[in-house]
Design a protein around this motif. Structure first.
Motif, short mmCIF file in Angstrom:
data_model
loop_
_atom_site.label_atom_id
_atom_site.label_comp_id
_atom_site.label_asym_id
_atom_site.label_seq_id
_atom_site.Cartn_x
_atom_site.Cartn_y
_atom_site.Cartn_z
N ALA A 275 1.35 -0.92 -0.17
CA ALA A 275 0.24 -0.19 0.27
C ALA A 275 1.20 1.24 -0.09
O ALA A 275 1.16 1.65 1.11
CB ALA A 275 -1.00 -0.10 1.41
N VAL A 276 1.19 1.83 -1.16
CA VAL A 276 2.19 2.65 -1.26
C VAL A 276 1.69 4.12 -0.92
O VAL A 276 1.06 4.60 -1.86
CB VAL A 276 2.89 2.81 -2.60
CG1 VAL A 276 4.33 3.59 -2.92
CG2 VAL A 276 3.89 1.38 -2.63
N ALA A 277 2.28 4.60 -0.83
CA ALA A 277 1.37 6.41 -0.18
C ALA A 277 1.97 7.33 -1.91
O ALA A 277 2.74 6.93 -2.29
CB ALA A 277 2.36 7.59 0.60
N ASP A 278 0.50 8.02 -2.07
CA ASP A 278 0.19 8.69 -3.29
C ASP A 278 1.13 9.83 -3.21
O ASP A 278 1.40 10.47 -4.38
CB ASP A 278 -0.93 8.66 -3.36
CG ASP A 278 -1.15 7.49 -3.99
OD1 ASP A 278 -0.67 6.49 -4.69
OD2 ASP A 278 -2.89 7.35 -3.81
N TYR A 279 1.33 10.13 -2.19
CA TYR A 279 2.80 11.60 -1.44
C TYR A 279 2.82 11.69 -0.79
O TYR A 279 3.01 11.02 0.06
CB TYR A 279 0.49 12.49 -1.46
CG TYR A 279 -0.17 12.60 -2.91
CD1 TYR A 279 0.55 14.20 -4.38
CD2 TYR A 279 -1.19 11.65 -3.20
CE1 TYR A 279 -1.26 13.95 -4.72
CE2 TYR A 279 -1.88 12.16 -3.73
CZ TYR A 279 -1.95 13.26 -4.88
OH TYR A 279 -2.59 13.27 -6.02
N ARG A 280 3.47 12.20 -1.01
CA ARG A 280 4.67 13.08 0.51
C ARG A 280 4.81 14.83 0.39
O ARG A 280 4.53 14.89 -0.38
CB ARG A 280 5.66 12.48 -0.29
CG ARG A 280 6.50 12.78 -1.28
CD ARG A 280 7.83 12.63 -1.86
NE ARG A 280 8.82 13.43 -2.62
CZ ARG A 280 8.95 12.41 -4.03
NH1 ARG A 280 7.89 11.80 -4.39
NH2 ARG A 280 9.44 14.42 -4.77
N PRO A 281 4.60 15.05 1.79
CA PRO A 281 5.91 16.07 1.26
C PRO A 281 6.54 17.21 0.66
O PRO A 281 7.91 16.23 0.37
CB PRO A 281 5.38 16.33 3.05
CG PRO A 281 5.38 15.13 4.30
CD PRO A 281 4.84 13.84 3.02
N GLU A 282 6.70 17.94 0.67
CA GLU A 282 7.48 18.56 -0.53
C GLU A 282 8.49 18.21 -0.34
O GLU A 282 9.32 18.23 -0.66
CB GLU A 282 7.15 19.46 -1.41
CG GLU A 282 7.54 20.94 -2.59
CD GLU A 282 6.78 21.42 -3.32
OE1 GLU A 282 7.23 21.64 -3.80
OE2 GLU A 282 6.09 22.16 -2.63
N VAL A 283 8.42 19.31 1.92
CA VAL A 283 9.72 19.12 2.31
C VAL A 283 9.82 18.74 3.40
O VAL A 283 8.65 18.95 4.02
CB VAL A 283 9.87 21.03 2.69
CG1 VAL A 283 10.75 21.40 3.29
CG2 VAL A 283 9.64 22.17 0.74
N ILE A 284 10.77 17.93 3.91
CA ILE A 284 10.89 17.55 5.13
C ILE A 284 11.61 18.86 6.10
O ILE A 284 12.88 18.65 5.73
CB ILE A 284 11.18 16.22 5.33
CG1 ILE A 284 10.76 15.24 3.78
CG2 ILE A 284 11.63 15.17 6.46
CD1 ILE A 284 12.13 13.97 3.62
N ALA A 285 11.23 18.84 7.43
CA ALA A 285 11.26 19.60 8.11
C ALA A 285 12.45 19.39 8.64
O ALA A 285 12.28 18.05 9.11
CB ALA A 285 9.85 20.14 9.15
N PRO A 286 13.53 20.07 8.61
CA PRO A 286 14.97 19.61 9.09
C PRO A 286 14.90 19.42 11.30
O PRO A 286 15.12 18.45 11.72
CB PRO A 286 16.03 19.87 8.97
CG PRO A 286 15.30 22.01 9.27
CD PRO A 286 14.06 21.38 8.72
N HIS A 287 14.02 19.91 12.08
CA HIS A 287 13.85 19.59 12.84
C HIS A 287 12.07 19.92 13.08
O HIS A 287 10.77 20.10 12.21
CB HIS A 287 13.90 21.02 13.77
CG HIS A 287 15.21 21.52 13.54
ND1 HIS A 287 15.99 20.68 14.21
CD2 HIS A 287 15.62 22.38 13.20
CE1 HIS A 287 17.82 21.43 13.55
NE2 HIS A 287 16.61 22.30 12.61
N LYS A 288 11.52 18.80 14.63
CA LYS A 288 10.39 18.94 15.00
C LYS A 288 8.95 19.72 14.29
O LYS A 288 9.71 21.50 15.18
CB LYS A 288 9.88 18.47 16.22
CG LYS A 288 8.53 18.31 16.32
CD LYS A 288 8.43 18.04 18.02
CE LYS A 288 7.21 17.91 18.73
NZ LYS A 288 6.44 17.36 19.66
#
Length: 404
Positions: A275-288
């Motif tokens: 079950a593969v995610a169709d989308y992902r966040p464009e930018v991964i935040a470096p910190h919480k």
């Protein structure tokens, strides 16, 4: 490989003196890795106690058809679906006759009628009873219906007679039970299977994922390995043991999964059950990410599309025989057929994940397989392990036809 490993065997114990051998048979089956549940007839309880077989099997012994606790969940139907094999040992002359007539007056005969698992009987009776014309006719009738006969053997009997009618010994019965699962039809076939969910990071502590447990993909990998295939299993984050003789590759994100699959090519068969995610966040935040008092109650995430793993692999010049999965909550067959055509697949397995009995994390499944001609083949609800074997057999048959 032990062919009984993780197989679900129901041992039916009829009312004959040979029931004492059933205790040793339970041990032999479990020694080969089988999960054994015992169903006893009323007569069987006169020769050996349920407590003995419960202690040896590690599971409660099932006794009565009209058990209020069990029947609240349709106990005989659940047992029938659970089984990979029903082995009746000992099978008396009376029990064989009732099976021929389709009688369903106790738990054992009822579940035999309800199961789609292979059924085998190990006759055990006096030599004169075995030689009687009625018993011989019943034995032939059972075999014509696809029920296997294990034995009987010749030798001395409890009554003092000598002749045919002895139940086979536990070791031989366990071996014959294992032979029911002997299948090496995919020897040499290279199979790539994807399983589980993917995780798409938002920040170092949060991610986007789904409810997939990976159970169906792992069951398919095990069934394919049993059939002789060389299996590579690319899986997202799950908590499942690796099936025997399966090469497992653990990944996290959809892009990780695609890279692992491409590195595992070429292959003969691709089964994409992940079950593969169709989308992902464009930018991964470096910190919480912290709550922003100025942004109100919301958080806006910009998502971008993930690569389509199945379509990418199915379009390669060295394209494998490609099998996809469609997990839908509505318009199941319509959406699955559309996906089959748009991704250039040979087969697609359609799952109704809106049904809580067969959805994500369930032990059971039911599905339909659609081919290029849009013909639908249905597989009714049963355990995921059994569905997996049925699907592997179906894929093997279609692969053979495709190669011809």
């Amino acid at each position: 490989m032990q062919r009984l490993y993780r197989k679900r065997v129901i041992l039916g114990v009829g009312g004959g003196i040979a029931a004492y051998k059933s205790a040793e048979l339970v041990r032999r089956l479990r020694d080969q890795g089988a999960d054994v549940r015992v169903v006893m007839t009323k007569g069987g309880r006169e020769f050996i106690t349920p407590l003995t077989l419960q202690a040896l099997s590690g599971n409660p012994v099932h006794l009565d058809l009209l058990d209020p606790a069990a029947e609240a969940a349709m106990g005989h139907i659940e047992l029938a679906r659970w089984a990979d094999l029903v082995l009746i040992a000992p099978a008396t002359a009376d029990l064989m006759a009732r099976l021929v007539q389709g009688v369903a007056d106790d738990l054992l005969t009822t579940l035999v009628l309800a199961t789609d698992a292979p059924v085998a009987v190990a006759p055990a009776m006096n030599q004169a009873m075995w030689g009687d014309a009625a018993t011989q006719a019943n034995a032939i009738a059972l075999q014509k219906r696809g029920i296997r006969l294990f034995g009987p053997a010749a030798g001395s009997q409890a009554c003092g007679d000598v002749g045919m009618g002895r139940m086979l010994e536990a070791e031989e019965l366990a071996q014959r039970a294992a032979d029911c699962f002997e299948s090496r039809a995919l020897d040499g076939v290279r199979m790539l299977i994807t399983a589980g969910p993917t995780q798409e990071n938002i920040d170092p502590v949060r991610y986007i994922t789904n409810h997939s447990s990976g159970k169906m993909g792992f069951a398919l990998a095990e069934a394919a390995a049993e059939a002789g295939a060389q299996v590579t299993l690319v899986t997202g984050p799950v908590h499942l043991p690796t099936p025997d003789r399966v090469n497992r590759i653990d990944v996290v994100s959809a892009r990780d999964m695609l890279a692992a699959c491409e590195a595992s090519m070429p292959c003969d068969v691709l089964i994409a059950s992940a079950a593969v995610a169709d989308y992902r966040p464009e930018v991964i935040a470096p910190h919480k990410l912290k709550k922003d008092p100025t942004s109100g109650d919301g958080l806006l995430l910009q998502l971008v599309r993930n690569p389509d793993i199945l379509a990418t692999l199915a379009q390669r010049p060295d394209r494998p025989f490609s099998v996809g999965f469609a997990a839908e909550t509505e318009n199941l067959i319509e959406y699955a057929a559309r996906k089959l055509q748009s991704k250039n697949l040979d087969l697609i397995v359609a799952n109704d994940v809106a049904n809580p009995n067969i959805g994500f994390n369930s032990e059971d499944n039911a599905c339909s397989v659609i081919d290029r001609e849009l013909h639908e083949t249905r597989f009714p609800q049963t355990s995921k392990a059994k569905i997996a074997r049925q699907l592997i057999d179906f894929i093997r048959e279609r692969l053979t036809r495709h190669q011809d």
